[in-house]
Enzyme design. Structure first.
Site, PDB file in Angstrom:
ATOM      1  N   ASN A  10     -75.145  35.639  30.563  1.00  9.50           N
ATOM      2  CA  ASN A  10     -74.813  35.855  29.151  1.00  9.50           C
ATOM      3  C   ASN A  10     -74.988  34.523  28.442  1.00  9.50           C
ATOM      4  OD1 ASN A  10     -73.692  36.367  26.686  1.00  9.50           O
ATOM      5  ND2 ASN A  10     -71.617  36.778  27.439  1.00  9.50           N
ATOM      6  N   TRP A  11     -76.080  34.418  27.704  1.00  5.72           N
ATOM      7  CA  TRP A  11     -76.379  33.131  27.058  1.00  5.72           C
ATOM      8  C   TRP A  11     -75.489  32.884  25.839  1.00  5.72           C
ATOM      9  CZ3 TRP A  11     -82.517  32.706  26.870  1.00  5.72           C
ATOM     10  CH2 TRP A  11     -83.004  32.756  28.186  1.00  5.72           C
ATOM     11  N   LYS A  12     -74.782  33.905  25.394  1.00  7.89           N
ATOM     12  CA  LYS A  12     -73.929  33.797  24.197  1.00  7.89           C
ATOM     13  C   LYS A  12     -74.753  33.263  23.018  1.00  7.89           C
ATOM     14  CE  LYS A  12     -69.984  33.490  27.239  1.00  7.89           C
ATOM     15  NZ  LYS A  12     -68.622  33.053  27.486  1.00  7.89           N
ATOM     16  N   HIS A  98     -67.321  42.434  25.251  1.00  9.71           N
ATOM     17  CA  HIS A  98     -66.980  41.096  25.743  1.00  9.71           C
ATOM     18  C   HIS A  98     -65.735  40.610  25.003  1.00  9.71           C
ATOM     19  CE1 HIS A  98     -67.179  36.815  26.570  1.00  9.71           C
ATOM     20  NE2 HIS A  98     -67.995  37.109  27.571  1.00  9.71           N
ATOM     21  N   GLU A 100     -65.057  37.902  23.711  1.00 15.51           N
ATOM     22  CA  GLU A 100     -65.355  37.143  22.490  1.00 15.51           C
ATOM     23  C   GLU A 100     -65.643  38.082  21.324  1.00 15.51           C
ATOM     24  OE1 GLU A 100     -68.316  34.650  24.311  1.00 15.51           O
ATOM     25  OE2 GLU A 100     -66.728  33.649  25.443  1.00 15.51           O
ATOM     26  N   GLU A 168     -63.578  40.063  33.356  1.00 18.65           N
ATOM     27  CA  GLU A 168     -63.616  38.678  32.892  1.00 18.65           C
ATOM     28  C   GLU A 168     -62.236  38.278  32.385  1.00 18.65           C
ATOM     29  OE1 GLU A 168     -67.954  37.488  31.866  1.00 18.65           O
ATOM     30  OE2 GLU A 168     -66.974  38.186  30.063  1.00 18.65           O
ATOM     31  N   GLY A 174     -65.165  29.958  30.194  1.00 16.16           N
ATOM     32  CA  GLY A 174     -65.496  28.681  29.574  1.00 16.16           C
ATOM     33  C   GLY A 174     -64.455  27.594  29.771  1.00 16.16           C
ATOM     34  N   SER A 214     -66.138  31.184  34.429  1.00 17.32           N
ATOM     35  CA  SER A 214     -66.336  29.912  35.139  1.00 17.32           C
ATOM     36  C   SER A 214     -66.952  30.081  36.525  1.00 17.32           C
ATOM     37  CB  SER A 214     -65.021  29.126  35.209  1.00 17.32           C
ATOM     38  OG  SER A 214     -64.571  28.797  33.904  1.00 17.32           O
ATOM     39  N   GLY A 235     -71.725  32.706  32.121  1.00 13.68           N
ATOM     40  CA  GLY A 235     -71.977  32.102  30.823  1.00 13.68           C
ATOM     41  C   GLY A 235     -72.630  30.738  30.969  1.00 13.68           C
ATOM     42  N   GLY A 236     -71.817  29.692  30.986  1.00 10.83           N
ATOM     43  CA  GLY A 236     -72.331  28.320  30.994  1.00 10.83           C
ATOM     44  C   GLY A 236     -73.370  28.041  32.069  1.00 10.83           C
TER      45      GLY A 236
HETATM   46  P1  13P Z   1     -68.420  31.123  31.534  1.00 12.19           P
HETATM   47  O1  13P Z   1     -69.230  31.388  32.798  1.00 12.19           O
HETATM   48  O2  13P Z   1     -69.029  30.083  30.662  1.00 12.19           O
HETATM   49  O3  13P Z   1     -66.985  30.923  31.850  1.00 12.19           O
HETATM   50  O4  13P Z   1     -68.517  32.495  30.669  1.00 12.19           O
HETATM   51  C1  13P Z   1     -68.251  33.700  31.291  1.00 12.19           C
HETATM   52  C2  13P Z   1     -68.583  34.789  30.357  1.00 12.19           C
HETATM   53  O5  13P Z   1     -67.901  34.980  29.358  1.00 12.19           O
HETATM   54  C3  13P Z   1     -69.752  35.620  30.649  1.00 12.19           C
HETATM   55  O6  13P Z   1     -69.813  36.739  29.842  1.00 12.19           O
END
Ligand code: 13P
Length: 252
Positions: A10-12, A98, A100, A168, A174, A214, A235-236
């Site tokens: 997920n590149w956000k 998600h 977010e 999640e 994050g 994470s 994500g990251g």
């Molecule tokens: P991180 O891997 O950056 O913690 O993000 C997880 C995430 O929200 C994937 O959708």
């Protein structure tokens, strides 16, 4: 029961056009060089990059998804994207609900469910996200919150082919604070038990449940090896070719 793991990035809201294409090309090249990789790989860039990323991964086996979609097929919904359009530009999946989006846009379980229905109608895999906040965990509500979100967000007709669940924990996203294997397995097992109630035991045993929060190359192996963890939503670490690839290589 063997479930083929899914490693989804997920590149956000990260990257510009050149970064996204380079990242997609890098992942595609690694994937092409290892045709017997033991997992599926999906990348979910921001909407404006979808066309370029679909082109960059063509023929590699890496698939592409959106990070959200609308619950309707078309119409006067400024700024939204229909699942039919995602499918049309080459997506095979979409992330829904998600945390977010639940926080930034106030998305409710009912809206996530409507989006999942629309995604299915368009022929997309729906990746339905759930997870508790730190306050909910500290209050001992983790299992109850996840069961309730699952029940409220899972659409009618969900099955192991058209739906993936992503657990999640909000406090792990994050933050660098990953769930312990015990914490992850406990919630994943509870999610699978609730799935058995909602869609039947056989389908629940086939449905993939991803862990997200994470996940990094150094902690992925022990999470992915857990009995009820069937891959990751990353994500990251999905923004670096080598890290994302290293996570995928942990799938046996
Ligand atoms: P991180 O891997 O950056 O913690 O993000 C997880 C995430 O929200 C994937 O959708």
């Amino acid at each position: 029961m063997s479930r083929r793991p899914l490693i989804a990035g997920n590149w956000k809201m990260n990257g510009l056009l050149a970064d996204g294409v380079a990242l997609a090309e890098g992942i595609a090249a690694k994937r092409k060089a290892q045709p017997d990789l033991a997992c599926d790989m999906l990348i979910c860039p921001p909407f404006p990059l979808l066309g370029a990323v679909v082109g960059a991964v063509a023929g590699s086996g890496v698939t592409v998804g959106g990070q959200d979609c609308h619950g309707k097929t078309a119409g006067a919904h400024t700024g939204d994207t229909s699942p039919a359009l995602l499918k049309d530009v080459g997506c095979s999946a979409v992330i829904l609900g998600h945390s977010e989006r639940r926080t930034d846009h106030g998305e409710t379980d009912a809206q996530v469910k409507a989006k999942a229905v629309a995604a299915h109608a368009a022929g997309l895999l729906a990746i339905v996200c759930i997870g508790e906040t730190l306050a909910q965990r500290d209050a001992g509500q983790t299992i109850e919150v996840n069961k309730s979100q699952l029940k409220g967000s899972l659409p009618e007709g969900a099955n192991a082919v058209n739906t993936v669940i992503a657990y999640e924990p909000v406090w792990a996203i994050g933050t660098g604070r990953v769930a312990t294997p015990e914490q992850a397995q406990e919630v994943h097992a509870a999610i699978r038990a609730e799935l058995a109630v909602l869609i039947g035991e056989a389908e629940a045993m086939k449905m993939r449940i991803l862990y997200g929060g994470s996940m990094k190359p150094e902690n992925a192996a022990q999470l992915i090896a857990l009995p009820d963890v069937d891959g990751g939503l990353i994500g990251g670490a999905a923004l670096k070719v080598d890290d994302f690839w290293a996570i995928a290589c942990n799938c046996a």
